[in-house]
Structure formats: C-alpha cells, structure tokens
Write a protein that holds these residues in place. Structure first.
Motif, PDB file in Angstrom:
ATOM      1  N   ASP A  78       0.707   5.019   9.583  1.00 36.07           N
ATOM      2  CA  ASP A  78       0.766   3.923  10.563  1.00 36.07           C
ATOM      3  C   ASP A  78       0.095   2.660  10.018  1.00 36.07           C
ATOM      4  O   ASP A  78       0.512   1.546  10.327  1.00 36.07           O
ATOM      5  CB  ASP A  78       0.097   4.349  11.878  1.00 36.07           C
ATOM      6  CG  ASP A  78       0.975   5.355  12.623  1.00 36.07           C
ATOM      7  OD1 ASP A  78       2.188   5.404  12.317  1.00 36.07           O
ATOM      8  OD2 ASP A  78       0.446   6.095  13.465  1.00 36.07           O
ATOM      9  N   TYR A 117       2.603   1.014   7.816  1.00 34.50           N
ATOM     10  CA  TYR A 117       3.679   0.389   8.597  1.00 34.50           C
ATOM     11  C   TYR A 117       3.191  -0.933   9.183  1.00 34.50           C
ATOM     12  O   TYR A 117       3.879  -1.945   9.142  1.00 34.50           O
ATOM     13  CB  TYR A 117       4.127   1.312   9.750  1.00 34.50           C
ATOM     14  CG  TYR A 117       4.775   2.617   9.308  1.00 34.50           C
ATOM     15  CD1 TYR A 117       5.355   2.743   8.049  1.00 34.50           C
ATOM     16  CD2 TYR A 117       4.809   3.724  10.161  1.00 34.50           C
ATOM     17  CE1 TYR A 117       5.950   3.949   7.648  1.00 34.50           C
ATOM     18  CE2 TYR A 117       5.409   4.921   9.772  1.00 34.50           C
ATOM     19  CZ  TYR A 117       5.968   5.029   8.510  1.00 34.50           C
ATOM     20  OH  TYR A 117       6.552   6.205   8.126  1.00 34.50           O
ATOM     21  N   GLU A 118       1.991  -0.882   9.740  1.00 30.29           N
ATOM     22  CA  GLU A 118       1.442  -2.078  10.383  1.00 30.29           C
ATOM     23  C   GLU A 118       1.273  -3.208   9.354  1.00 30.29           C
ATOM     24  O   GLU A 118       1.577  -4.372   9.633  1.00 30.29           O
ATOM     25  CB  GLU A 118       0.082  -1.671  10.964  1.00 30.29           C
ATOM     26  CG  GLU A 118      -0.669  -2.711  11.713  1.00 30.29           C
ATOM     27  CD  GLU A 118      -2.138  -2.271  11.829  1.00 30.29           C
ATOM     28  OE1 GLU A 118      -2.378  -1.080  12.121  1.00 30.29           O
ATOM     29  OE2 GLU A 118      -3.009  -3.133  11.566  1.00 30.29           O
ATOM     30  N   LEU A 137      12.342   1.925  10.968  1.00 30.15           N
ATOM     31  CA  LEU A 137      11.355   2.894  11.467  1.00 30.15           C
ATOM     32  C   LEU A 137      11.948   3.771  12.565  1.00 30.15           C
ATOM     33  O   LEU A 137      11.563   4.924  12.722  1.00 30.15           O
ATOM     34  CB  LEU A 137      10.122   2.172  12.006  1.00 30.15           C
ATOM     35  CG  LEU A 137       9.178   1.557  10.977  1.00 30.15           C
ATOM     36  CD1 LEU A 137       8.010   0.878  11.691  1.00 30.15           C
ATOM     37  CD2 LEU A 137       8.647   2.590   9.988  1.00 30.15           C
TER      38      LEU A 137
END
Ligand code: GLU
Length: 561
Positions: free
Chosen positions: A177, A180-181, A230
């Motif tokens: 995560d 991704y962020e 995603l």
C-alpha cells in the motif's frame, strides 16, 4: 581521501601505542597501513606527512586517553581475548556520519545466500557496528516469479548464521500500500505516467529518443488509468507505469524506465496482489522512509543508482550516500541460483548445501565459521577494482578460529591393514590438542596390526607411527612387511622416516571424507564419531567437520589444511 587516511593512521597508531604501552612506533604504524591498505603504497610522501602529525597527536595522549579513543574508533582492536588472530583491517571512514548511520542489507528471497551476498551483508554490518548504527534487513520480495515460500526460511537461517547486528527485518510484500500511495503521488507530481504501449513499440521509440503517445496524458488521465490498474481492469503486459526521465539520455536504459507492472501468476506467497512495484521504485521509497543514510552495494547497481536519483528528485528527497564496490569473482564453486536449482532437480547436487556450491549453507557444512567469512570480506573491502576471491585467505582466517578448538584425530585414506612383527602390545597416548595438554589424550590400543595410508609407506624403509613407535618396511614385490623398530625418535629422524597416522583395527570406523574434488574413502578413529557437528583436525590431512555418524559410517566434510 585525506580524512580517511588520517583516521586509519590514527587507529593504527593508537593500536600500536596501546599494545606496547608506549608512544607509537612510526615503522610499525607505517607497516600496518601498507600491509593492510595497498592503495596507499604509491602515496608515501603524503602518508609520511600525515603520519608525523598523527604520531605527535597520539604521543601527547595519556595511556587511558589512548585506550578510550581506540574504544570509540575501533573497539574490535581492543579486544584482548583473541591474541592469535590478526587485527581486523580498518576500512575507510564513511562521509556524513555525524547524525548516525542507518544501513540495510536487502536480499531477494530467490534462494539461500552465497558468498557474494556475504560481502554486502558484512560491509554494511561493519559500518553499522563502527558507527553504532541501525541495521535494516529488507527482504525484497516483490517479484512473485522469484519467491518460493521455503526461500524465506532459508534466507532467515543464513542471516542468523552470519551473525549480523540486525536492528529490524522488513518485508517489502508487507508494504504494497505504501508503494501504491507513492506511485499516486509521483503521478500527481507529474513524474510518472501510465503507459499502454506495446513493449516492442515503446522500445523502438525509446531508441529513437521519441516520446510515446502516453507521455502526454494529463495527470487526471494517468490517475484514472492507475486506479483501473489497481482495480484489476488490465492483464499482465497491457499496462505499465513509467517515470518521466530524460529521453535524450545517452543510455537508453535510463529513458522512461518502468516502475510498476502487473503479474498475473504465480500468486505471491505472502500478499494478495497483481500490481507490483519494480525494484528501482520500491527501493527508493523504502530507503527514504526507513531513513537509510548509506547504501553500500556492488557496482552492477550503478545504473540503478542513476535511475533511482530521478525518483529522489521528483519527491525532493535527499538520497543516501551511495558506495559501489567492484566485482568479486569467486572461483571453484557454483553460485547461480538457477544452476543450483537445476542441479538439485537433476540430482547433480545433493541440496543447497552441496559441497560444490558457494552457498553459505555449503560453506558452513564444511566447517567454515561466519567470523572467517566476515574477516575475508572485510579484507576485500570496498575497492572499486574487480578482484578474485581468495579462498586461501578465507581458509587462513578460518584456521585461526578453528585450530585452537579442534581436537586431533587420525584419518587414514587409501588404507591397508598390516601386521607388525615382533612388536609388544602398547597403548599409544595421542594428545587431543598439542597446545592444550589439559584436554587429555586419545588412547589407541596396539594389538599386533595397524591400518596405514598405503601411499605413505611406498618406497620407504622406515616410518614412524605417530605417538606409537618406528617400524621397518621391507618390500617383497607388491607387499610390504612391517617389523617393530623401537621407539627412538632420534633414530626415526636419522632414517628420515616420515611420521604418519595409523589406526588400530579395533578402534577404526569407516569414514568418507567429502571434498570438492571428490570423496575420499578411509577410516577414522572411533572417538572422532563423538564430535558430530564439530570441526576436528585429521592429523596430516586437514580440518574437517563431522557431518554425520551412522552405525557403519562416519561422514566428514573437508574444510582446509
Ligand atoms: N535486492 C537487491 C539485490 O539483491 C538489492 C540491491 C541494493 O542494494 O539495492 O541485488
């Protein structure tokens, strides 16, 4: 450079002064430097000038002050309990260590570690210890094709064996995560775009220094594609995220490289994901967020460092200090994970610790201690020149560690059993360790016959059986006949009789000695079978680790002479 030189000289001067409880001796300090740091041999003028200052500085300190400074600069050199071992080489100081260091060792769990990895692991570990820093072990497992569940365990075993000063262990697969962020942020900063071009088409454009159509998409369009990526709308190969670099860059590999991709299969053993960061992206995000201050890695990563700098720049992050050491070629053993895997499947290798391999597991099985590997790697240091690994040095370092510990036993290869005529029954008392009589003796009971290494008596007229007596050897054709020839060492010397190992048949065990060149069949002392998992010295043969003890066979792994 001058800084590094000064600090090294200071350390050796302190070491010399502390050792001899006097002012430092210029010749000894110079000798220590030149012996351990060949790179200064061409700079004697400069060295002499710095040495003069350093000697004056150390001479002005009290004995306590010298010890205190050495304790800070190189505590290892103060440890008195290892007098037999050479002092560890002192490496160049790192720059920018004022606020402490955070370093990392970042292996991929594609298999167990080998000697090549040990260099990165120990060089980083060396500086973590020297500056009392924090050591992050980062398992780089974001390529599902190179991760198998059992590899994690193999890797953790190896890290444990190396004895690193581990501060924390981080798994990249736990941090998806975060990646991704940060990808979203990079897109928002205008630093990355989602690219749906066919790979071959993109490559052709890239070679012509041309932008692909996706490069001009708006930030909103890129964010939309990223979200859909995603959400699982695309399959592997349909889309990738690229960093906007410099299309004019002379090295095509720098131009808009990829930082995210989809991998449909196999599933990842630790995380449910299809969108994976590429190495260069996850490494930058992690190095920054984990506060890594210094990165020491091989020069095969120089191009990666260049790529990574683009990402640091977009995020306005300060990159760590990068150091790249030269290639280390390690001869005589197999290192490639794929070759090892194939060999295990085909039966060519018995497993990850097969004696022909350069894995740490194979090294350990031979009785090489982690500290010997550490010293060998620190001796190699961080030079940028490509070099060849010195097995001799590794063996010498290991010998210094195991020699004081290893009990002595006889191992007889190429064995022949012969009666000794006219000999009285006798109990030989052979020291378990020549320098440590308090460990006691092995009692070998001679009752008429001995097992001998055949090659050692060929062409001889007399040999001395170690710790027993002399025997005359008479040759009638192929067959030697042995006769008792008294106990005098003096006579054995006069007759140039070699002193050889032997065994009483009643105390001999079948023994296979495994070496990289092949198995040696022979016999060892019964008592050696009580040394399971320990290194012993087979007298006149070499240091070996007792690997297994079965009812009818002892198996030992040869380390070195
Ligand atoms: N996982 C990478 C490798 O094993 C780490 C390289 C690096 O130090 O950045 O090659």
């Amino acid at each position: 450079m001058a800084d590094g030189l000064r600090e090294i000289l200071l350390i050796y001067a302190l070491e010399n002064a502390v050792k001899h409880k006097s002012v430092p001796k210029p010749g000894a300090v110079m000798g220590a430097l030149m012996g351990r740091h060949a790179e200064f041999r061409s700079r004697t003028g400069e060295v002499a000038a710095v040495l003069k200052e350093v000697l004056a500085e150390v001479a002005a300190l009290s004995t306590d002050e010298r010890e205190a400074r050495l304790q800070v600069l190189a505590p290892d050199l103060l440890r008195a309990e290892k007098p037999k071992q050479e002092a560890e080489r002192v490496l160049h100081a790192l720059e920018h260590t004022e606020e402490g260091v955070v370093m990392r060792f970042a292996p991929n769990p594609s298999g167990p570690l080998h000697l090549g990895h040990a260099r990165a692991a120990y060089l980083n570990d060396y500086y973590v210890r020297r500056y009392d820093g924090h050591y992050v072990i980062r398992i780089e497992d974001t390529d599902p094709r190179r991760v198998e569940p059992e590899n994690y365990g193999l890797l953790l075993d190896d890290i444990d064996w190396l004895g690193l000063k581990v501060g924390e262990i981080v798994y990249q697969s736990d941090r998806m995560d975060i990646y991704y962020e940060h990808c979203r942020r990079l897109i928002e900063l205008g630093g990355a775009y989602a690219c749906m071009c066919d790979a071959a088409y993109f490559r052709d454009l890239k070679l012509e220094k041309k932008a692909c159509p996706c490069r001009n998409q708006t930030i909103e369009e890129n964010l939309d594609l990223w979200d859909r990526m995603l959400e699982g709308e695309f399959c592997e190969g349909m889309i990738t995220v690229r960093v906007k670099t410099d299309l004019e860059h002379p090295d095509p590999a720098m131009r808009d490289f990829s930082i995210f991709r989809i991998v449909d299969a196999p599933p990842h053993p630790r995380v449910d994901a299809r969108v994976y960061p590429m190495y260069n992206f996850s490494v930058v995000v992690d190095d920054h967020l984990l506060g890594i201050t210094h990165v020491i890695r091989g020069k095969d990563h120089i191009a990666n460092t260049r790529r990574q700098r683009y990402i640091y720049e977009y995020f306005s992050w300060n990159p760590p200090v990068f150091k790249h050491y030269g290639r280390l070629s390690i001869g005589g053993v197999v290192l490639s994970t794929s070759a090892i895997k194939e060999g295990i499947v085909s039966g060519a290798y018995t497993g990850w610790d097969d004696i022909h391999l350069g894995t740490l597991k194979a090294i350990a099985r031979r009785g090489i201690e982690p500290d010997a590997v550490r010293k060998a790697m620190i001796d190699i240091g961080m030079g940028e020149t490509d070099i060849t690994f010195s097995w001799e040095n590794l063996f010498a370092q290991n010998k210094a560690i195991v020699d004081p510990k290893a009990n002595r036993y006889f191992f007889v290869p190429d064995a022949v059993m012969l009666p000794v005529a006219d000999a009285p029954a006798h109990i030989a008392e052979a020291a378990l360790h020549p320098n440590e009589p308090e460990r006691g003796v092995r009692r070998l009971l001679f009752e008429g016959s001995v097992i001998l290494p055949k090659g050692e008596i060929e062409g001889r007229t007399m040999v001395r059986l170690k710790d027993l007596f002399n025997v005359n050897v008479a040759w009638e054709g192929e067959r030697p006949a042995l006769t008792y020839a008294g106990e005098s060492l003096e006579e054995a010397r006069k007759a140039h009789a070699p002193i050889i190992q032997w065994l009483p048949p009643g105390q001999a065990r079948d023994c296979t000695l495994k070496t990289p060149e092949g198995d040696i069949e022979g016999y060892c002392e019964e008592a050696a079978s009580r040394e399971l998992n320990r290194v012993v010295q087979f007298e006149r043969v070499g240091f070996s680790r007792i690997d297994s003890v079965a009812v009818d066979l002892v198996t030992a792994y040869f380390a070195h002479r």
